[in-house]
Structure formats: C-alpha cells, structure tokens
Design a protein around this motif. Structure first.
Motif, PDB file in Angstrom:
ATOM      1  N   PHE A   2      42.694  34.891  35.910  1.00  0.00           N
ATOM      2  CA  PHE A   2      41.740  35.316  36.929  1.00  0.00           C
ATOM      3  C   PHE A   2      42.197  36.592  37.633  1.00  0.00           C
ATOM      4  O   PHE A   2      41.376  37.424  38.012  1.00  0.00           O
ATOM      5  CB  PHE A   2      41.487  34.185  37.935  1.00  0.00           C
ATOM      6  CG  PHE A   2      40.804  32.993  37.321  1.00  0.00           C
ATOM      7  CD1 PHE A   2      39.696  33.161  36.513  1.00  0.00           C
ATOM      8  CD2 PHE A   2      41.274  31.700  37.534  1.00  0.00           C
ATOM      9  CE1 PHE A   2      39.057  32.078  35.931  1.00  0.00           C
ATOM     10  CE2 PHE A   2      40.648  30.607  36.957  1.00  0.00           C
ATOM     11  CZ  PHE A   2      39.534  30.799  36.157  1.00  0.00           C
TER      12      PHE A   2
ATOM     13  N   ARG B 291      40.251  40.252  37.321  1.00  0.00           N
ATOM     14  CA  ARG B 291      39.805  40.953  38.518  1.00  0.00           C
ATOM     15  C   ARG B 291      39.786  42.463  38.280  1.00  0.00           C
ATOM     16  O   ARG B 291      38.937  43.184  38.802  1.00  0.00           O
ATOM     17  CB  ARG B 291      40.750  40.648  39.700  1.00  0.00           C
ATOM     18  CG  ARG B 291      40.605  39.266  40.296  1.00  0.00           C
ATOM     19  CD  ARG B 291      39.453  39.191  41.272  1.00  0.00           C
ATOM     20  NE  ARG B 291      39.433  37.897  41.934  1.00  0.00           N
ATOM     21  CZ  ARG B 291      38.612  36.911  41.638  1.00  0.00           C
ATOM     22  NH1 ARG B 291      37.735  37.065  40.686  1.00  0.00           N
ATOM     23  NH2 ARG B 291      38.653  35.771  42.291  1.00  0.00           N
TER      24      ARG B 291
ATOM     25  N   TYR C  64      38.355  31.540  42.929  1.00  0.00           N
ATOM     26  CA  TYR C  64      37.542  31.973  41.778  1.00  0.00           C
ATOM     27  C   TYR C  64      36.372  31.030  41.554  1.00  0.00           C
ATOM     28  O   TYR C  64      35.219  31.469  41.439  1.00  0.00           O
ATOM     29  CB  TYR C  64      38.392  32.043  40.513  1.00  0.00           C
ATOM     30  CG  TYR C  64      37.559  32.283  39.271  1.00  0.00           C
ATOM     31  CD1 TYR C  64      37.132  33.559  38.929  1.00  0.00           C
ATOM     32  CD2 TYR C  64      37.159  31.223  38.458  1.00  0.00           C
ATOM     33  CE1 TYR C  64      36.343  33.781  37.809  1.00  0.00           C
ATOM     34  CE2 TYR C  64      36.372  31.434  37.334  1.00  0.00           C
ATOM     35  CZ  TYR C  64      35.969  32.711  37.011  1.00  0.00           C
ATOM     36  OH  TYR C  64      35.188  32.927  35.907  1.00  0.00           O
TER      37      TYR C  64
END
Length: 518
Positions: free
Chosen positions: A45, A49, A267
C-alpha cells in the motif's frame, strides 16, 4: 436540456464506476484474505501510494480537467480537424515527458521510498521490498496518463460510459495475477504490483477502439499552441485536483511511524469512502465539466448558474445517504467485506474507527470536486490552488496534532477536516466570482436529504442490530451479505419515500424524466 445531459452523463459514469467499485472490493477482499493487515500489506500500500499520487498529479485529475475545457472550446470555435491536431500533440507530449518521469522514478525509487515512508528505513527487508514494488508499478503512470488523455477526449464528445468502465480492467488484472500467478514469485505480493502495471495498460487500450471510432487518432505531431494554454491550466490544476491524494500521502508518511497495520486500516477505510466519492462525486464532477465549459464558450451565463446549482443539489441528494450509511453501518460493512482469513476482528474494529472519521469528510470531498470543476470550466485555476494549499496545510497540522492521541483515527479525522475546509473556501470564492449563485436552495435541499437519510439509515442500523453476534465472527459470509443487502435496500426505499414526502426537487426531476420516457 443541459440538466438532462448532466443527469444522463452522471448516470452512465455512476453505472460504470459501480461495476469498477464492485470489482475493486472483490480485489480488496482477495487482498485481505491473502495478506491481511500485516507488514507485507503495508509494504504494497505504501508502494502503490507513489504511482497513485503521480496518477492524480499528472494524469486523471489535472489532465482531464485542463484538457476538456480547451478541447470543447476548440470544437466549438475551430472544428474537429483542429481539435484532432491538439490531441496528437498531447499524445506526443505525454510519451516524451511522462516517459522520462517514469524512467527517473524507476531509477530513484529508493530515494522516493525514503521520503514517503521514512519509518521503513530501519527495516532493510521491508524497505527493499517497497523499492522493488515501486519500480514494478512506475510504468503504470505512463499507461494511466494515456488512458486519461483518451478519457478526456471522449468526455469532450459526451462519451462517458466506456472511459468510466476502463478502470474495471485494472481490478480484473490485479485479481487474475493474485489468484493465478502469486505462487510464481519469490514473494507473493509482487504479483499484485505486476497486476497494477498490466491493468494500467489495459485501462488505456480498452478505450482506443471507441477513440478511433469517433474520428481521433494517436500519432506524433509538433507542438500546438493550445498546449501552452493547457500547460497553464495543468500546473495549478495539478495541485488543486490532487489534494486528496496529497493528504493521503501525508497520512502515509505519518502512519509509517504508527503501530503495524495502521497503513492498512487507513487504506481499507479510504477504499470504502471512495465508493460514494467515485460513484457520485467524480461522476457529477466529470459530467458537469463539459456542459459548463460549453455554456462558457457559448456565453450562456444564466444557464451556467442554474446547472451549477442543480449539479450540487443533485450530488448531495445522491451522496448524503451513502455517507451516513458508512458511518452508522461501519462494522457490519467491514466485517462482511473484509473479515476473513488473516483479516481478524481487531482489524475490523480498527478499520471501522478510521472509516467513521474518514466519512465525515465525504460531503466536503465530493462538493469540492464539483465546485473545482466549475472553476475549471471558466478556466480559473488559481482559486482552487489557494483552497487546496490551505486544505493540505490544515491536514498536516491536524494530523501531527492528533497522531499521538488518536493514532490512525486522528489521521482520518485530519483528512476530513481538511476536505471540509477546502469545500467551504471553494463555496465562498465561487459565490464571489459568480454572485448570481444562490446557496439558499442548495442548503434547503441538503437539509431535506440529511433528514430523510438519517431516518432511513437508522432503520437499517436497527435491522443489523437484530442479530449483533453475526458481525463479530468471520464465518457466514453469504448470510451477512444477504442481511446487509436487505438492510440497505430497506433504507434506500424509505429514503426515496421520505424525499417524496418532503417534496425533494431533485427526486421530482428524476421522476418527471422517468414518466416522460415511459
């Protein structure tokens, strides 16, 4: 006629976006099952990004918003042939400039990861894996930029469904690579990164048949004078349209110092608030931009004002019930969607807490998108920059202030505070720019939607609380889906009934359109 065009376009985008979101949640459920809320999921994650932020900065946000007003103006004043030259010139520019950025991103990935997740530096294995995933996913930026150019061109021609459907193929690619190919890599999480890049390419390619069918072609072309105009719009637009991603970027940096799993909680909760933002906020913003740009090019100020007011009221009518639904049904929703495998009850509770605070900012986020699109339609990109810069500063200050006392919940709340500040600033400045706009009717419509939605969602909450133990465990997934779907369906029914009794203008317009078609 213009209202009908906006509603029709928003409907097409919402339908396509719904398909994409459903596939997105299936993808997230698979990610949660395979990787849970662990250090390895945090790595992916964080790595994602970076290309996702650049996508907002250079692709979907800034490019579409800057390209559509210029292409629409060219179509009306100069004709299709000249517009085609602009499109080819843009294609050449993207291949050169974004191609170079992609290569530099791959080379300097270690430095980028140090900046975005400094907390990972102390763990060499975690850091190296994040760098690897970042390098694999950087070409996604080039593909998604080409997809954004194709989407903006098609939107200018009032073609919305195919471009909005294209992101489905990103989710499909990721699902296929996780389920089918994860065992082929030394670390299964690499399969997700490969799926992202392949999905980005598909997102561009699936739009090309419609692109060619409508008389456009990709090709190398010299610098066109319109590119200078687009560039002037893109620079401030990049900052303003990407404020949500930049706020998330700041949250990621701070979250890398919080307990393990914090990035993942943020997230998954952010993914959930992207449902109303994507289906309604983005849809209305995308639908209204070509229409308002056309009004400006044709000098129709009165119709411009009426369509702006209608768009904002219509947006709130759609968004408020889903916002309250996420806030009041947060645990059942997260339990049903994600709690299985490695994703346990602790992850559900922590994600639900983040979802509550993120949801506070949904109205501000979707409202900002529509007002920002309105500024772009009149080719004013400076005002949204001022509002975006203030929002980003607000997010940083509140995040730092709350990170110790509230941890990941504080970062979610900071995002919402920033989004709300941005919305009210944009509203203030658009009123100063266009005094004819009346916010009284917007506020009245907002209150009717809120009252109807609060009562309706409260009924859905009571239905879920009939069997509270159902939402504590990981099993009985099918039963939970059915139970939650029934509760939401009942809430939707009561919402429409209450809006009808309250004589809600936007519902009345939709019913009138249905009767005419019938």
């Amino acid at each position: 006629m213009a209202k009908s065009k906006i509603v029709k376009a928003a409907g097409a985008i919402s339908l396509a976006t719904t398909f994409s979101r459903i596939l997105g949640y299936i993808k997230d459920m698979i990610l949660a099952k395979y990787f849970g809320a662990t250090g390895i999921s945090d790595v992916f994650f964080v790595a994602f990004r970076i290309p996702n932020l650049l996508r907002e900065l250079f692709a979907e946000g800034s490019m579409s918003s800057a390209v559509i007003p210029v292409l629409k103006e060219s179509q009306i004043k100069n004709g299709q042939e000249e517009t085609q030259k602009i499109v080819k010139s843009l294609f050449t520019f993207i291949m050169i400039v974004v191609g170079i950025i992609t290569i530099l991103g791959i080379i300097f990935s270690p430095l980028i990861v140090k900046l975005i997740a400094p907390g990972f530096v102390e763990n060499p294995q975690k850091f190296d894996l994040t760098v690897l995933l970042t390098r694999i996913m950087f070409p996604f930026l080039l593909f998604i930029s080409l997809a954004a150019l194709t989407m903006g061109t098609l939107n200018t021609n009032n073609i919305f469904f195919i471009p909005a459907l294209a992101p489905c193929f990103l989710n499909i690619a990721i699902i296929i690579f996780i389920v089918g190919f994860s065992s082929l890599f030394f670390n299964p999480i690499i399969s997700v990164a490969v799926g992202v890049t392949v999905g980005g390419a598909l997102q561009w390619l699936v739009q090309t048949p419609t692109f060619y069918k409508n008389g456009f072609k990709f090709g190398i072309a010299p610098f066109h004078s319109a590119l200078k105009k687009i560039a002037i719009l893109v620079i401030p637009t990049t900052i303003a349209m990407a404020v949500n991603q930049i706020n998330i970027f700041v949250s990621t940096i701070i979250a890398s110092f919080l307990p393990e799993g914090s990035v993942t909680y943020l997230y998954y909760s952010m993914r959930l608030i992207q449902l109303p933002i994507g289906i309604f906020g983005v849809a209305v913003g995308m639908a209204v931009l070509p229409t308002l740009s056309q009004h400006v090019a044709e000098g129709k100020k009165d119709i411009f004002t009426k369509d702006f007011t209608f768009s904002l009221k219509f947006l709130f009518f759609l968004t408020i019930p889903s916002t309250l639904g996420l806030m009041m049904l947060k645990e059942p929703i997260i339990n049903t969607l994600f709690q299985r495998g490695v994703f346990d009850i602790t992850a559900t509770i922590n994600t639900a807490q983040a979802l509550l605070f993120y949801s506070i900012g949904i109205i501000g986020t979707v409202g900002s998108r529509t007002i920002t699109a309105t500024f772009y339609s009149i080719q004013d990109t400076k005002t949204p920059v001022i509002c975006a810069a203030t929002a980003m500063l607000t997010n940083v200050i509140v995040s730092i202030a709350l990170m110790n006392s509230m941890q990941h919940k504080g970062l979610a709340l900071a995002y919402s505070v920033a989004a709300t500040v941005q919305f009210f600033m944009l509203g203030y400045f658009i009123k100063r720019k266009i005094p004819q706009i009346s916010f009284n009717s917007i506020i009245s419509s907002f209150l009717k939607s809120f009252v109807a939605a609060f009562i309706s969602v409260s009924i859905a909450k009571l239905i879920c609380e009939i069997n509270p133990s159902l939402w504590l465990h990981s099993e009985k997934m099918f039963l939970k889906f059915i139970w939650l779907a029934c509760a939401i369906s009942v809430a939707a029914f009561f919402y429409l009934v209450l809006c009808y009794l309250l004589k809600h203008e936007e519902l009345g317009y939709i019913l009138k359109k249905i009767r005419r078609q019938g």
